[in-house]
Design an enzyme around this catalytic site. Structure first.
Site, mmCIF file in Angstrom:
data_model
loop_
_atom_site.group_PDB
_atom_site.id
_atom_site.type_symbol
_atom_site.label_atom_id
_atom_site.label_comp_id
_atom_site.label_asym_id
_atom_site.label_seq_id
_atom_site.Cartn_x
_atom_site.Cartn_y
_atom_site.Cartn_z
ATOM 1 N N GLU A 37 41.101 40.290 38.054
ATOM 2 C CA GLU A 37 41.669 41.357 39.308
ATOM 3 C C GLU A 37 40.502 42.495 40.156
ATOM 4 O OE1 GLU A 37 44.692 44.614 40.617
ATOM 5 O OE2 GLU A 37 44.993 43.199 38.833
ATOM 6 N N ASP A 93 38.940 41.716 43.529
ATOM 7 C CA ASP A 93 38.568 41.636 44.745
ATOM 8 C C ASP A 93 37.310 42.947 45.629
ATOM 9 O OD1 ASP A 93 40.390 44.501 46.460
ATOM 10 O OD2 ASP A 93 39.365 45.706 45.001
ATOM 11 N N ASP A 145 47.719 40.266 42.744
ATOM 12 C CA ASP A 145 46.869 40.206 41.755
ATOM 13 C C ASP A 145 46.635 38.932 41.175
ATOM 14 O OD1 ASP A 145 47.053 43.438 42.168
ATOM 15 O OD2 ASP A 145 48.100 43.680 40.079
ATOM 16 N N GLU A 158 43.323 37.628 43.156
ATOM 17 C CA GLU A 158 42.373 38.560 43.296
ATOM 18 C C GLU A 158 41.605 37.827 42.159
ATOM 19 O OE1 GLU A 158 43.606 42.121 45.393
ATOM 20 O OE2 GLU A 158 43.335 42.772 43.358
#
Length: 229
Positions: free
Chosen positions: A45, A49, A118, A121
């Site tokens: 995650e 991102d 989350d 990502e």
């Protein structure tokens, strides 16, 4: 390792053929089910991102060659924020393939916005590690689709816009308060009130406090702008 049928179907919806299927399995494994032999998706995650941010920054620069940084920043924030990631995750059916512990599953984890965002990502990071940046870029642009072209020219989130409206008129930042919670634990509904120092208020309800705050701010800002136009 071989992916289960549901994960193979999910990989097809992503549009990426994983050379290392373990990466995808890790990307959909929540910390509630992790163990010493089964890592969760938190590190992925973190990476995803950043990959998503780079893809979106590059796409926005190419989409509007004349936009200033001040115009690009709110558009970028609108495209990478958790609500947008969760929307994309729902379109993909990501919640259906998440690997969750019993407690998280019983509390409605497959529908939780933060958890879905989350995990998406993490999936982006898995594609990046498996196929490189161009593969990740291709997947992200396809999954986001026309969201990029349709992002509002002024895409500031509603809470930020309301705060700026208040400050421009010499008012302190708006105050938010959760005033009610209804529904079962696995599908709660939060009612939030936003209040300006001048006494103006609005309320909104949603499945998370964050979304309810945004909805209340959006409603109050629309009313204030209409009244002062």
């Amino acid at each position: 390792m071989k992916l289960s049928a549901d994960l193979r179907a999910f990989a097809g919806r992503i549009g990426h053929d994983f050379r290392d299927p373990e990466l995808l399995l890790r990307a959909v494994t929540h910390s509630s089910l992790s163990s010493t032999t089964r890592p969760d998706n938190q590190r992925l995650e973190f990476l995803g991102d950043r990959v998503l941010g780079l893809v979106m920054a590059e796409a926005l620069l190419g989409a509007d060659l004349k936009a200033s940084e001040g115009q690009l920043a709110p558009r970028f924030n609108a495209l990478v924020r958790k609500e947008t990631c969760a929307d994309v995750a729902r379109d993909l059916g990501l919640g259906e393939v998440l690997k969750l512990g019993r407690s998280e599953m019983m509390s409605g984890g497959r529908r939780k916005e933060a958890l879905l965002g989350d995990a998406l990502e993490a999936v982006i990071a898995a594609v990046y590690l498996d196929g490189g940046f161009e593969s990740a870029r291709r997947v992200v642009l396809r999954l986001w689709g026309d969201r990029i072209a349709k992002v509002d020219a002024d895409a500031r989130d509603a809470k930020t816009a309301l705060q700026e409206w208040a400050q421009a008129r010499g008012l302190p930042p708006p105050a938010y308060q959760a005033v009610d919670r209804t529904g079962p634990d696995h599908a709660p509904v939060f009612t939030v009130e936003v209040r300006l120092e001048n006494g103006e208020t609005e309320r909104a309800a949603a499945g998370t406090k964050r979304v309810a705050e945004q909805a209340a701010a959006r409603a109050l800002l629309a009313r204030m702008e209409a009244r002062h136009d």
